[in-house]
Design an enzyme around this catalytic site. Structure first.
Site, PDB file in Angstrom:
ATOM      1  N   ASP A  12       3.301  14.004  13.997  1.00  0.00           N
ATOM      2  CA  ASP A  12       3.549  13.510  13.083  1.00  0.00           C
ATOM      3  C   ASP A  12       2.290  13.858  11.977  1.00  0.00           C
ATOM      4  OD1 ASP A  12       5.163  14.066  10.736  1.00  0.00           O
ATOM      5  OD2 ASP A  12       5.317  11.257  10.456  1.00  0.00           O
ATOM      6  N   ILE A  63       0.927  -1.052   0.056  1.00  0.00           N
ATOM      7  CA  ILE A  63      -0.045  -0.092   0.231  1.00  0.00           C
ATOM      8  C   ILE A  63       1.243   1.367   0.402  1.00  0.00           C
ATOM      9  CG2 ILE A  63      -1.703   1.298   1.321  1.00  0.00           C
ATOM     10  CD1 ILE A  63      -2.580  -1.729   2.359  1.00  0.00           C
ATOM     11  N   GLY A  98       9.325   6.412   6.600  1.00  0.00           N
ATOM     12  CA  GLY A  98      10.536   6.020   6.834  1.00  0.00           C
ATOM     13  C   GLY A  98      10.240   5.235   8.417  1.00  0.00           C
TER      14      GLY A  98
END
Length: 449
Positions: free
Chosen positions: A177, A42, A46
Site C-alpha cells: 500500500d 491526526i 480504513g
C-alpha cells in the site's frame, strides 16, 4: 525488603498511579487509552484512527493508532492490525516509522508509534499540485528538497522512499500500500514509510485476501493487485507503486485514470500511461526509461530490487548512463504493442491467427507440391481442387494477416515524430513487397499473375 518484595511494591505503585490517572481523566474530561492521554486526532483511514498522544509514564509524545471499536470484533481486521505491529517490529532503520508498543484496552487494540512532526507526501503534493510541473522548483518538497531542479528533487524524494522499501524487503515483507499518504516527511526532511496494515510476509504461504478481493489504493496498485491475484505478488509489486509515485511527481498526475474503481483497475492492467516526457519535457530520457521499467505490466520485466532502481536513479543524478533500466529491442517492441488501444490489440491478434494459418496452409501445399489450379482436361480429381484451395488460402491468409498488422500499427504504432505520409508510404511498400515475395512461391496459376 527482598527483591521480590520490591518488585511487588513497584507493581502496586504503578497500578495505583494508573488508577489515579484514570480517575483524573474521568474528572477532567480527558480521553485516555491505558497510559496514553489523547491530544488530538491526526488522521483516519480504513485500518484505524491515528491520534497524537502523550505517554504519561515516559512523558513522551507518540502516535497512537486505534482500531475503531466497530472493527474490533472483526477477526480479519484484528489480524491485520496485529500483522502491522509485527511487521513494524521487524523492520528497523531511519526510513521506517518505529513502533513502541502494541496492546489493547477494553478490547480495543492499539499501536504506539514514533510521532513524526511534519506532513505526508500527499499533503505536500496537494499544496504544490496547483502549479503546472513546468513552474515547480527544487524547493517544492520543503525540508526534503534536494538538488538544483524540480526533477532532481523528485529523484531525491523517491530515493528516500526506496531506502525504506529496501529495509522492508530485507525482512521479506511486501508493503502492498505504498502511496504518498503513507510516506511521511519529518521537519528535518527525513522520509519515512508508515501504515503496514496491508503488509504481507512472503515466508507465509497464505494471505489475508483471497483471489478476487484486491485491497489497497487503486491509483497506486500493481497490475497483479488490481487483477485480484494477490497470492502471486512479490517484492516487485512495491516497485511498481514506487514507479507510480515517481510518475506522479514528475508529470503532475497519476499515470492511470478512471471514474470508477473498475476503470482504474482496467487501465492499470491493460494500458500503458502517456509518456512522462509528454507531460514534462524536462524529464531526461534515462529517467523516462527508469519509469518504463518500473511500470512494466509483467513483474518479470520490472526491476528486480529496490537497490537496482536506486542505483539507476543515482546514475541519473550523476549524469551517468543507467544500467538496469536499459530496454532491449524486444522490450521496446513489447511496450509499443502493449500501449495500443483495445482495437489495435484485437487486430494484432487477428494478424497472428491469419499469419499462422497462412504458414500452415502454405507448408501443406508446398509439401504436396500444389502450385497451380487443377485442370479438368487432365482428369484431375476433386482432391486436387481441395489441395489447390489450401494453397490459395495460404496466400489470402498472408495478405489478410498483413492487412490487419498494418491497420494495427497505423492505429497507434506510428513512431513518434514520423510524418503520417511517410508512415503510410512505408506501410504500402511493405504490403507490395509481401505480394511480390509470395506470388512466385504460391505459383503463377494460383493467383493469376
Amino acid at each position: 525488603m527482598s527483591q521480590e518484595g520490591k518488585r511487588v511494591s513497584a507493581a502496586q505503585d504503578a497500578l495505583a498511579a494508573s488508577i489515579a490517572r484514570q480517575r483524573e481523566a474521568a474528572t477532567s474530561g480527558e480521553r485516555r487509552i491505558g497510559d496514553y492521554r489523547i491530544v488530538r486526532e491526526i488522521g483516519r483511514g480504513g485500518m484505524g484512527i491515528v491520534y497524537e498522544a502523550e505517554e504519561l509514564g515516559l512523558k513522551r509524545r507518540v502516535a497512537l493508532k486505534l482500531l475503531p471499536e466497530h472493527h474490533s470484533t472483526d477477526p480479519e481486521r484484528v489480524e491485520r492490525f496485529v500483522r502491522e505491529a509485527q511487521s513494524l517490529a521487524r523492520v528497523g532503520g531511519p526510513h521506517v516509522v518505529t513502533i513502541y508498543a502494541a496492546s489493547e484496552v477494553d478490547g480495543i487494540p492499539f499501536l504506539a508509534m514514533e510521532l513524526i512532526e511534519g506532513e505526508s507526501l500527499a499533503d505536500r503534493l496537494e499544496r504544490v499540485g496547483s502549479l503546472p510541473v513546468a513552474e515547480r522548483h527544487a524547493s517544492s518538497f520543503g525540508a526534503a528538497s534536494r538538488g538544483d531542479t524540480y526533477e532532481e528533487a523528485c529523484v531525491h524524494v523517491v530515493l528516500g522512499i526506496l531506502a525504506g522499501v529496501e529495509a522492508i524487503h530485507a525482512e521479506g515483507i511486501v508493503h502492498r500500500d505504498l502511496k504518498p499518504a503513507n510516506v511521511l516527511i519529518s521537519r528535518q526532511g527525513q522520509l519515512l514509510i508508515a501504515d503496514f496494515g496491508l503488509a504481507k510476509d512472503l515466508a507465509e504461504r497464505t494471505g489475508l485476501t483471497s483471489l478476487g478481493q484486491p485491497r489497497g489504493s487503486p491509483l497506486y496498485m500493481s497490475p497483479e493487485q488490481a487483477s485480484g491475484n494477490l497470492m502471486g505478488i512479490d517484492l516487485r509489486s512495491d516497485l511498481f507503486s514506487v514507479g507510480v509515485i515517481l510518475y506522479e511527481l514528475l508529470a503532475g498526475m497519476t499515470p492511470f485514470r478512471g471514474e470508477t474503481w473498475s476503470e482504474i483497475a482496467r487501465s492499470i492492467i491493460t494500458t500503458r500511461p502517456p509518456p512522462v516526457r509528454e507531460k514534462n519535457p524536462r524529464v531526461s530520457e534515462d529517467l523516462a526509461k527508469i519509469l518504463d521499467k518500473a511500470l512494466e505490466k509483467d513483474f518479470e520485466h520490472r526491476y528486480a530490487s529496490a537497490r537496482e532502481v536506486a542505483d539507476d536513479l543515482r546514475r541519473v543524478l550523476a549524469g551517468e548512463p543507467i544500467v538496469h533500466g536499459q530496454a532491449s529491442l524486444g522490450d521496446r517492441w513489447r511496450r509499443t504493442l502493449s500501449a495500443q488501444s483495445v482495437w489495435t490489440r484485437r487486430a494484432l491478434t487477428a494478424a497472428k491467427v491469419w499469419g499462422l494459418g497462412g504458414i500452415l496452409c502454405f507448408a501443406m501445399a508446398h509439401f504436396l507440391d500444389v502450385r497451380s489450379p487443377p485442370d479438368p482436361d487432365f482428369g484431375q480429381s476433386g482432391t486436387d481442387y481441395v489441395l489447390w484451395a489450401v494453397s490459395f488460402a495460404s496466400y489470402v491468409a498472408f495478405l489478410v494477416g498483413n492487412a490487419f498488422l498494418i491497420a494495427a500499427l497505423f492505429d497507434r504504432g506510428r513512431p513518434k515524430g514520423m510524418p503520417t505520409a511517410l508512415f503510410l508510404g512505408l506501410s504500402v511498400l511493405y504490403y507490395v513487397l509481401m505480394l511480390v515475395a509470395l506470388a512466385p512461391v504460391v505459383g503463377d496459376g494460383a493467383v493469376g499473375l
